[in-house]
Scaffold this active site. Structure first.
Site, PDB file in Angstrom:
ATOM      1  N   TYR A  10       0.846  -1.204   0.000  1.00  0.00           N
ATOM      2  CA  TYR A  10       0.000   0.000   0.000  1.00  0.00           C
ATOM      3  C   TYR A  10       0.883   1.257   0.000  1.00  0.00           C
ATOM      4  O   TYR A  10       0.606   2.226  -0.713  1.00  0.00           O
ATOM      5  CB  TYR A  10      -0.913   0.020   1.229  1.00  0.00           C
ATOM      6  N   GLU A  63       6.317  16.669   0.511  1.00  0.00           N
ATOM      7  CA  GLU A  63       5.453  16.839  -0.665  1.00  0.00           C
ATOM      8  C   GLU A  63       4.336  15.796  -0.641  1.00  0.00           C
ATOM      9  O   GLU A  63       3.190  16.086  -0.996  1.00  0.00           O
ATOM     10  CB  GLU A  63       6.289  16.702  -1.945  1.00  0.00           C
ATOM     11  N   LYS A  88      -4.439  23.953   3.370  1.00  0.00           N
ATOM     12  CA  LYS A  88      -3.687  23.713   2.129  1.00  0.00           C
ATOM     13  C   LYS A  88      -2.474  24.630   2.025  1.00  0.00           C
ATOM     14  O   LYS A  88      -1.384  24.198   1.633  1.00  0.00           O
ATOM     15  CB  LYS A  88      -4.588  23.938   0.916  1.00  0.00           C
ATOM     16  N   ASP A  89      -2.672  25.915   2.388  1.00  0.00           N
ATOM     17  CA  ASP A  89      -1.573  26.874   2.220  1.00  0.00           C
ATOM     18  C   ASP A  89      -0.447  26.613   3.225  1.00  0.00           C
ATOM     19  O   ASP A  89       0.734  26.750   2.887  1.00  0.00           O
ATOM     20  CB  ASP A  89      -2.091  28.318   2.344  1.00  0.00           C
TER      21      ASP A  89
END
Ligand SMILES: Nc1ncnc2c1ncn2[C@@H]1O[C@H](COP(=O)(O)OP(=O)(O)OP(=O)(O)O)[C@@H](O)[C@H]1O
Length: 120
Positions: A10, A63, A88-89
């Site tokens: 996985y 990342e 998100k930012d």
């Protein structure tokens, strides 16, 4: 199949998915390959290799965490929401910090021996 092997599968499919679907992951991976190729031509110490590899691992891992956060936010908040934007930012900012530091570390470690390699 043992649970450990299944979990490993996985995790590997997660890496493949991230590289295939994320443009930034492709860029980080190509940069990592270029750095390792340049490093292989230079007389680096084991410690310098360790720092380079750790730096690559930090950027690529961050990342991937950023990608996971993006997917989670999209799932939890498909509509526009200030907290979705903040999540998100901030995650993207974490990658930027690591990538910026990685460039500096790369220059510090590869710069001087690369200069000698080119000039000699
Ligand atoms: N649900 C949401 N609510 C509010 N703002 C959002 C939401 N989703 C995304 N944004 C904001 O819109 C901008 C672009 O988001 P997007 O998810 O497209 O990121 P991106 O940086 O283009 O990432 P990628 O190219 O990796 O998908 C960012 O500032 C992000 O915070």
């Amino acid at each position: 199949m043992p649970k450990f092997i299944r979990s490993l599968g996985y995790a590997c499919s997660g890496i493949v998915l991230a590289v295939r679907s994320q443009r930034h992951m492709k860029i980080h991976t190509i940069a990592a390959v270029i750095v390792c190729a340049i490093g292989a031509m230079l007389p680096l110490t084991r410690l310098e290799w360790a720092v380079l590899l750790l730096t690559i691992a930090v950027v690529i891992s961050l990342e991937m965490i950023n990608t996971a956060i993006e997917h989670t936010v999209d799932l939890a908040s498909p509509d526009i929401h200030p907290l979705a934007k903040a999540a998100k930012d901030v995650a993207a900012g974490a990658v930027l910090v690591a990538a910026f530091m990685a460039i500096i570390i790369g220059l510090l470690i590869l710069g001087p021996p690369l200069w000698h390699f080119i000039m000699d």
